[in-house]
Structures are given as C-alpha cells and as structure tokens.
Design a protein around this motif. Structure first.
Motif, mmCIF file in Angstrom:
data_model
loop_
_atom_site.group_PDB
_atom_site.id
_atom_site.type_symbol
_atom_site.label_atom_id
_atom_site.label_comp_id
_atom_site.label_asym_id
_atom_site.label_seq_id
_atom_site.Cartn_x
_atom_site.Cartn_y
_atom_site.Cartn_z
ATOM 1 N N ILE A 63 0.936 -1.060 -0.062
ATOM 2 C CA ILE A 63 -0.010 -0.187 -0.121
ATOM 3 C C ILE A 63 0.909 1.225 -0.020
ATOM 4 O O ILE A 63 0.772 2.200 -0.765
ATOM 5 C CB ILE A 63 -0.870 -0.040 1.304
ATOM 6 N N GLY A 64 1.908 1.346 0.829
ATOM 7 C CA GLY A 64 2.616 2.454 1.039
ATOM 8 C C GLY A 64 3.548 2.740 -0.106
ATOM 9 O O GLY A 64 3.635 3.670 -0.825
ATOM 10 N N HIS A 65 4.108 1.578 -0.854
ATOM 11 C CA HIS A 65 4.529 1.535 -2.269
ATOM 12 C C HIS A 65 3.898 2.006 -3.186
ATOM 13 O O HIS A 65 4.046 3.180 -4.183
ATOM 14 C CB HIS A 65 5.494 0.269 -2.513
ATOM 15 N N GLY A 66 2.430 1.573 -3.349
ATOM 16 C CA GLY A 66 1.670 1.928 -4.364
ATOM 17 C C GLY A 66 1.266 3.274 -4.327
ATOM 18 O O GLY A 66 1.337 4.015 -5.324
ATOM 19 N N ILE A 67 0.936 3.872 -3.054
ATOM 20 C CA ILE A 67 0.576 5.206 -3.064
ATOM 21 C C ILE A 67 1.725 6.091 -3.334
ATOM 22 O O ILE A 67 1.776 7.242 -3.963
ATOM 23 C CB ILE A 67 0.270 5.834 -1.543
ATOM 24 N N ALA A 68 3.025 5.731 -2.977
ATOM 25 C CA ALA A 68 4.211 6.499 -3.155
ATOM 26 C C ALA A 68 4.468 6.582 -4.637
ATOM 27 O O ALA A 68 4.811 7.678 -5.135
ATOM 28 C CB ALA A 68 5.520 5.899 -2.535
ATOM 29 N N PHE A 69 4.250 5.596 -5.284
ATOM 30 C CA PHE A 69 4.410 5.358 -6.777
ATOM 31 C C PHE A 69 3.589 6.363 -7.533
ATOM 32 O O PHE A 69 3.945 7.038 -8.365
ATOM 33 C CB PHE A 69 4.278 4.083 -7.233
ATOM 34 N N VAL B 282 8.425 12.490 -3.066
ATOM 35 C CA VAL B 282 8.103 11.719 -2.080
ATOM 36 C C VAL B 282 8.942 10.971 -0.947
ATOM 37 O O VAL B 282 10.110 10.732 -1.726
ATOM 38 C CB VAL B 282 7.379 10.288 -2.798
ATOM 39 N N VAL B 283 8.842 10.995 0.205
ATOM 40 C CA VAL B 283 9.604 10.160 1.223
ATOM 41 C C VAL B 283 9.075 8.938 1.505
ATOM 42 O O VAL B 283 8.175 9.281 2.151
ATOM 43 C CB VAL B 283 10.182 11.017 2.213
ATOM 44 N N LEU C 31 8.348 -1.299 -7.428
ATOM 45 C CA LEU C 31 7.887 0.086 -6.947
ATOM 46 C C LEU C 31 9.005 0.802 -6.268
ATOM 47 O O LEU C 31 9.228 1.786 -6.716
ATOM 48 C CB LEU C 31 6.838 -0.050 -6.231
ATOM 49 N N GLY C 32 9.756 0.076 -5.663
ATOM 50 C CA GLY C 32 10.824 0.730 -4.961
ATOM 51 C C GLY C 32 11.903 1.269 -5.910
ATOM 52 O O GLY C 32 12.442 2.246 -5.744
ATOM 53 N N GLU C 33 12.163 0.500 -6.772
ATOM 54 C CA GLU C 33 13.185 0.826 -7.942
ATOM 55 C C GLU C 33 12.832 1.966 -8.703
ATOM 56 O O GLU C 33 13.580 2.800 -8.930
ATOM 57 C CB GLU C 33 13.484 -0.432 -8.800
#
Lengths: 430, 430
Positions: free
Chosen positions: B36-42, B51-52, B192-194
């Motif tokens: 969820i956090g990665h998806g929102i950040a992306f 984004v942090v 997503l992190g990449e």
C-alpha cells in the motif's frame, strides 16, 4: 530455506583457522568434519597426536540433521547382531566420552539426566504406538530386544501419561527403554571443534579433499582441491558419502555408499507447554516411525523420515516428509500443533548394503593392509551413537593395535581385493 | 527460520538511499513500505510529487507473506457489498497499474496471461471443493457471486482435470473464475521501490516513524525514532498494524486494528512436475480454504490459514498451520507431497471490525478534516488487490478531490470525533 543460511552462519561461527595453499604436516589428517571426523580427531588429539581436520563446511552434512538419539535398543534391527554389539559398546563408551569433552572444556560434569556442554542426557526413551498394529509391532520388537538381553519394560498408557502428560490418551501402548539416551549433535561438533582448536598443534583446513596422496606404496596424506596438500602419518577418511568418490582410493577398494535422505524439523515449544515431553518419545504410527526429541533449550526435534529417492537437490526438504512428520507427531502429542516451526532440514546419510559402517584398514593387493589409511564412513542412522566407538577403533589402529571384534566392519568387505574379507558382518533380513 | 533471513537479505537488496538524523522535506511523506505504501508513493511520484518513504524494513510485513491473489470474486463475503465495489474497482485498475509499472521500468508489457516485471498474470482462478459439503458451500457462494453480477462458471471434474491434470480425481467440484488474477507481491514491492528510487526527487528513510508532526493545527510531517524528522505537505499513514500506535494521531481518532495471522509456504516444483498447476487453485477442503498459487519461476505459494490467536512471537510459524496447509493442498493436488519446501513464513495482517480498510482523511473536531493527513491501513486480506485503488484514492485526496463512493471507508468511522461518519460501510453478517 533457513536451514542452509543457518548452517552457513554456524559454520562461519566455528571457523577457527584456515590454511589455503599451504603444505601442512601432522600426525593425523582427518577428511570430514562431521561427528565421526570430529570424534576421531578429538581422540587422536587426546592421545597426543597433532591433527589436521579437513572440511569446507564442518558439521553441515548428515550431522546437521541428526537428532542425536543414542539408541542401541530402539535401533535394533533383526539380523544385525554384530552391529548391535558395536552400538552397545559405543553406548557404554558414551558417558566417559561426554565426560572427557566436558572435562577438557572445564565444564563440570553434571548429574545424570541433566544437560552438559554437548546436551548429553541419560533420561530414558519412551516407545509408544498409535494403533493396535503398532502395539503388536512394538511388542514383537520387544521380544527380539529381550532375546538380545536388552531392557524394554511395558508401561500402561496411564503410567506413560503420568510421566508425559501431553501424550495423547489415544496411544495404544508404551514401553520404557532406560538405556537409550541422547546428545545434541550440533553442540557435540561445536564442542569438539573448540577442543581441537584449543590445542596449538592441531589445525583446520576449510577446503575439500581432492584425493589421497600416495608415496612409496602407502598413503602419505591428502591432496586438497585448488592445490596444496596435507602430509600425515595416518589419514582418516571420514567424509560420509564423499568417501566413495575420493581420488586415489586403494586399487580395487569399493565403498558402496548410497544416500538415504532424512528430514528433520526443529520447533520451539511455547512457554505454557514446556516441557512438551521430558523423555525422547519414539513413536510408531500406522507402521511408520516418528520421534520427538526434547532439547534443553526449550526446542524439540521431530524426525524419522527416511527416503531412498533422490530429492531435487541434496538439501531439498520434502513437503510430503514434513507433512507426515507433523501428522504422526501430532497423533502422539497433539500439542505439537501449537509449536513454532524454526527449521526444516534435509540431509543424506551414508548407507551401506548391510547398514553397518565401513570402519578399519583396507587390504593391500600384497596381502597386508594399506599403510597410513583408515576408513570410517557408512554410519547411516548411527553416526552419533557410534562416534565414541569409531574414535576408539581409529585410535587403536593409529596406535598399531586393533580389536578383533570389529574385524567384520572392514571397509573392503564389499570389494574384490586380495586379502579382503568379502564377508558382510550382518546379513540382510530374509 | 529462513524467512527472516531471506527477507532481511531482500530488504538489504533494495536498500536505496538512507537518511539518518537529517531533516528532509518533500511533498508527500509515506509511513510504511508495504504494497500500500509503495503503491501510494508510486502514484504520487507519477503525479509529479516528491515522495519520502519511511520504513525500517520495507516489504517485510504482511506484504512479505501475501500470495498476491487479485480475487474480488473469490473474496466476496456476504454483506460486504461496498467492499466488493472497491475490490472490483481496484481489479479494473490493475491492468493499467501493472502496465504503468512495466512502462516506467521500460519493460515491454507482455501478452495477457504471461508474466511481467511484477508477476502480474491474468490467467483465471479455479475454485475446487474436496467433499460434498464443500461443493454445496461453493455452489451457495456462487449464487451470491452471481447475484452481485460476478462470473463463476461450473466445470465438470473432467474439464477441470483437462486444464489441470494434477488435480486429484477425487475433488467434488470445480468452478472457473475468469476475473480473479494474480501478482507477485515481493516483485511488486521491489519494482515500485526501484521506480521511486529512479526519480531523483524521491528518497527513502530506513527508520521507524515515531509519530506525526503537527504545526498550526495541521499535520506537517513525521517524527522519526532516534531523532530527526520528515516535513511534508501531505503525510500518508500506511504502516499497517503500526498505524494504531503512532504518536500524535488526531485527538479522538481510534484505528481499531487487530492482527490476523497467516502462514504461507513457498515450495519448489521439481522439473518433472512443472507446471504443477497453471491457474491459481482456490480450494475448500472440509470447509477450510486453501490456495495454491503458481509463480512464473517454478515455485508455488500455498496458504490460507488465518489465525486470530497470537503466536509465540510476531513472525512465529505455526506447526499446526503448516500441517493443515500441506494436508489440504495434497488432498486437492496430491503431487504437492513431492515438492521441496523452500520457506515457511507467518505475518500479521491488519484487520478491522468490518474487514474494510481505513482509507481517507480523518475528521477534525472543528468539523472539517485534519489537513495534511491521509490514513491508508486495515487492508486485511486485500492489500495487494486494493493497492491501485488505495493509490488512486490517495492521489485524489492529495490533489484536493475525492470520490464520494469511498466515503464509507473513512478511517474515523469507528471513532467518536465530531464530524466523523460513525457508520460502518459494511455490516457484519447476522
């Protein structure tokens, strides 16, 4: 899974000193850092010899997946009387062997039944059956055990549950086996490694042995993979399944080793269930063996699967094997369902055609024995129990003597070498 | 067991940049590095925001143990119509979301049914039952699914086995569910992190969030454990169960999250059994669900256990849970016994009283919403499926708009804050 990671971590922990591309000389070179290799190295070191132990991953083979049951009685199989004699001899050697380790490590030898630095405990084993057929099988086995002079006493289910309250009330039978004890094989290897390291004249070579080094018609040491060698007066081949493929074995010597896979589980017992069991519980569930071995650290080891089929890769843990272990263990001790799985490990044990070890010197075509070479492999399910006996046999051979009782375990008994006995010490059951 | 070691290794692998004790400023601060956090950040990053992402162990929580089934149809529960609407919406968003990830990663979007960089595949799901009662339960569920306009088509056992030859001939029924797909959550988090890392304006803080930073009556960022802070125009709370105990939540806001534990197994399929199954198989075995999810790399994930009881420690893997998974999976696909166990993992998912997420802005005592704060947690079993929807909802809120359809998921619906709706979007079944 975690198994590989954790044993690599442990292996790194007991890294002591590593010689690379150096030519080392010692009285005794031991190929193989499992329980057998460590035990022989320890005994040779105690006798004043300098020892080099050669293994690229000590303790990570069959020893890593051993439950550590010292069970000459429970492990009795029909028609294996000579093996039984060796197992009983080793069982008799165990208390002094464990005490010697503790003494050398300056640990106090503790009271019988309590743990020592190797987790050696002399609490009895409980054999239990799940159904009526298991009861008949265990009762029949008891007759054979009694015929060999072994003590196996029936308990009522009520008596068994009085001793082990978490045993299922649905078990069909229970037997007390006071002579079957246990040790923690990982602690055993770690302690022996520490003691070897504490003697300045010993060393460890964290490499694989490529083959035997010959000189003047005798074995003079070990060639290492990647170059370099270890020169030794006596070389002991104790690297389990790897022994069969070592270069430079004596001409005609065949070591008929086959991998017999086993899966074990290590589980944590939650506080409210401790101790899950106080004794090692060896069960027979619908004809299939399963054991639950309590450790002093609040974990238990569950095992017994034995697979002759090769797995996907040497350390592959079989889903079916784990399922069967959990199913059968739960049938005997239902609270097993509430344990936390810490580790599932599979390893291959070195089996032989007669299930007995390949232990001793090998015949030379000239009629004598090959000088400078001792074989100690093929311990199959019995490596931990047989460690003190293997160490004593090897020490005698290094000292130039031998015990005629163990002649039948000669490693050349399956080979057609002039001078080899050719006889199997224990015949397969008809 | 290996699980922890392996996720730590993976976590180390996607370490990108770590800021310690620095005060960072960004448009959006996301607390929590799961799906969820990665998806929102992306999504925020795609919209041009800086984004942090703040997490001391990204992807190691519930996302690590998620099977990645995108299954609005199979996951339909009675009386959860509004949640179904959100799940269907997210299912519709998935193809474009996966394509956006692939496009951003310069991977070619592949044909339907084949794997992409996130393991997103649109092959159908097969629902199968073990006995007659399971057949009745699945048939009843199908009526409810059809009443919601969902497609679930019965197959004969012969048809099902024509598609999946390793299914047991003893299954009682099979249904084709074309709209239920899958993704690999670990690949998803990694991709997503990449992508976040590839944008120079984004950063990662490998620390735990201590609490929210307030300024002038609004949330202005995140205080970090060990000191330092992240200042942001919008702060998104997406750290699963950790959200409830974050310091500085708006007065009166209660996030009623409870841990619901799940065990999953990851197994390797030996070459001669590949593919074990081509579709995700969702089974009902004597009333208990079990799923077998094939991955593109020759492994399968088996899961479905759901335990509300707390384990010994947060990542404890239950022996009983694993036993049940292997037993039930073998009943549907007997060859599961021949697989190699690679990993057993347990994690807690954040459950809510109505099984629906806590998603949106929270009420302010003054009647409006707390500025600068978006809550996105409580996704329970549906975090992976709901990732694109959560990302879209958060992006709208960041952009100053909102979709009235999702008002019922407001995070303050269980709180007694003036202005909070107080209504649960989905009632528990009677």
């Amino acid at each position: 899974m975690g198994t590989r990671t954790s044993h690599e971590a442990e292996a790194a922990d007991d890294a002591v000193n590593v010689a690379v591309n150096a030519d080392i000389t010692a009285d005794v070179a031991v190929i193989g850092g499992g329980v057998i290799g460590h035990g022989i190295a320890f005994e040779a070191s105690r006798a004043g010899r300098s020892v080099v132990l050669i293994d690229d991953a000590p303790g990570s083979g069959a020893s890593w997946a051993a439950a550590g049951m010292l069970a000459p009685v429970s492990e009795l199989h029909y028609q294996e009387e000579q093996l039984l004699e060796l197992m009983l001899e080793s069982s008799r050697l165990w208390p002094a062997f464990a005490a010697a380790i503790d003494a050398a490590a300056s640990l106090e030898t503790t009271a019988p039944g309590s743990a020592t630095g190797t987790g050696y405990v002399t609490t009895p084993t409980l054999a239990v059956g799940a159904d009526a057929a298991d009861r008949r099988a265990l009762a029949d086995l008891r007759l054979a055990q009694q015929a060999c002079g072994l003590t196996v006493e029936p308990l009522t289910v009520r008596e068994a549950r009085g001793r082990e309250p978490l045993l299922s009330p649905a078990i069909s039978c229970a037997f007390d086996i006071p002579a079957d004890h246990q040790v923690d094989p990982r602690l055993l290897v770690a302690r022996l490694g520490e003691l070897l390291d504490a003697e300045g004249r010993n060393s460890f070579v964290r490499r694989r042995a490529a083959g035997l080094l010959w000189e003047g018609g005798r074995v003079a040491g070990v060639r290492l993979t990647g170059g370099g060698s270890v020169r030794a007066t006596e070389t002991v081949v104790a690297n389990g399944l790897g022994a069969a493929t070592l270069d430079g074995l004596p001409p005609g010597l065949v070591l008929p080793l086959r991998p017999v896979y086993g899966d074990i589980l290590r589980l944590r017992v939650p506080g409210h269930l401790r101790p899950l069991v106080t004794a090692t519980v060896r069960g027979m569930v619908r004809g299939v063996p399963v054991y639950i071995v309590p450790r002093q650290d609040g974990t238990v080891v569950i095992g017994a699967t034995q697979r002759e089929d090769g797995p996907v890769h040497p350390h592959a843990v079989s889903a079916g094997g784990i399922y069967q272990l959990l199913r059968d263990a739960q049938q005997l001790v239902p609270a097993v369902a509430e344990l936390e799985l810490l580790e599932a490990t599979a390893r291959a044990r070195p089996g032989t055609p007669d299930n007995a070890p390949l232990l001793g010197r090998a015949a030379d075509p000239d009629g004598g024995d090959v000088s400078g070479l001792i074989i100690a492999t093929g311990f199959f399910r019995h490596g931990v129990l047989l460690t003190p006996a293997a160490a004593a046999v090897a020490r005698q051979l290094i000292d130039g003597t031998s015990d005629p009782r163990w002649e039948g375990f000669r490693p050349d008994r399956f080979s057609r070498v002039p001078g080899a006995s050719g006889d199997s010490p224990t015949k397969e059951a008809a």
